[in-house]
Enzyme design. Sequence first.
Site, short mmCIF file in Angstrom:
data_model
loop_
_atom_site.label_atom_id
_atom_site.label_comp_id
_atom_site.label_asym_id
_atom_site.label_seq_id
_atom_site.Cartn_x
_atom_site.Cartn_y
_atom_site.Cartn_z
N TYR A 99 0.85 -1.19 0.00
CA TYR A 99 0.00 0.00 0.00
C TYR A 99 0.88 1.24 0.00
O TYR A 99 1.88 1.30 0.73
CB TYR A 99 -0.89 0.01 1.26
CG TYR A 99 -1.78 1.23 1.38
CD1 TYR A 99 -3.08 1.21 0.90
CD2 TYR A 99 -1.30 2.41 1.95
CE1 TYR A 99 -3.90 2.33 0.99
CE2 TYR A 99 -2.10 3.54 2.04
CZ TYR A 99 -3.40 3.48 1.56
OH TYR A 99 -4.21 4.60 1.65
N GLU A 187 -3.58 7.42 -4.10
CA GLU A 187 -3.42 6.12 -3.44
C GLU A 187 -3.21 4.99 -4.43
O GLU A 187 -3.86 4.94 -5.46
CB GLU A 187 -4.68 5.85 -2.61
CG GLU A 187 -4.64 4.57 -1.80
CD GLU A 187 -6.00 4.25 -1.17
OE1 GLU A 187 -6.16 4.48 0.03
OE2 GLU A 187 -6.90 3.78 -1.91
#
Length: 375
Positions: A99, A187
Amino acid sequence: MKLHEYQAKEYFGRYGLPVQKGLVIDRPEQVAGLALRYPVVVKAQVLVGGRGKAGGVKLARTPAEAEELARAILGMEIRGERVTRVLVTEAVDIDKEYYLAFVTDRAAGRVAAIASAEGGVDIESVARTAPEKIVRAEADPFLGFLAFQARVVGRRLGFAGPVLEEFVRIATALYRLYWAEDADLAEINPLALVAGHLLCVDAKLVLDDNALYRHPELPPNEEMTELEAAAKKHDLSYVELDGDIAVIGNGAGLVMSTLDLLAHFGGRAANFLDVGGGASAEAMQTALGIAQRKPGVRAIFINIFGGITRCDDVARGIVDNPPKVPASIRLTGTNETEGQRILREAGIAAGLDPDEGARVAVELARRGAQGREGR
Ligand code: GDP
Ligand code: MN
């Protein structure tokens, strides 16, 4: 403003972030014409997260299978959002999911990198259950996010050698994109390890609404309701709420206190429209049209305190487009006498006291509700 994955990936491509080859379509028959290597992944393009879990991300081995999946996904509704487009991308074998994101950290007053070796899952739940697995680093407001910082983060995720350098390139490019494109969130989840290289399998980009004027290339905001878009077109600020009293006021502070007043008397606003300072008769007329169009509105409360705004202008706007639902009007300030006279002559009642105006609006809405139940 939230962007779709396929839009975010166009930005990613421009900043040199590695993404899979993919094409977006809105009809299942278009699958046949796509020059893609199989297998492919068919992905619902909606502005809500967790598409995978909801069945909106599916692997297809053949064009026939992809077309069938595209048809199924294009008919879906994911968390209340209809799927009108799917992104078809070349599938990859993922060895591990990471992530990486840049966010606006308001408490720190800085842009922060958030990263984790536990990617592909909901990062909030990782933050809750295993906060030690989240790595954070703040960008310097003047220097930006520097390579050495990216290297520190990358090492903590377990990267070394050439992959660590890839991570550094990706993290610094994502920061550049975030900064240059006025993002609020950029993101990558998952940032995937594929055959020893890093790849942005998913992309999420939220741009700062205050900077949208710098992005004429973007299509209109799909999150806006029809009424919000209509208000924006006329430079009126409009917010949808879920009560039954439409509110029109001038100035953000006045509108906010109007909502409090309604709540105090037990009512709930359906929306509010701020006509701003110096509202013309025309703006008032437009505002009246928009505010009452919302389904479920039982009463309207017009709360105007004339300063730069002149009560006579406001009154003329009201007379030209009189409320179609029971209305409570409070009109005071500049040219108040003239404004009140214009309304009176048109047979429209208006008061001077905001508390009384709010009480009456709540009462009108309540009567409207009872009338409906009686039928
Ligand atoms: P989200 O559920 O809305 O976050 O959509 P994602 O694009 O992140 O896809 C959900 C999950 O599907 C990812 O976390 C991956 O595990 C998986 N996925 C997506 N694309 C591929 C792919 O090309 N290959 C493989 N193996 N998995 C994929
Ligand atoms: Mn994802």
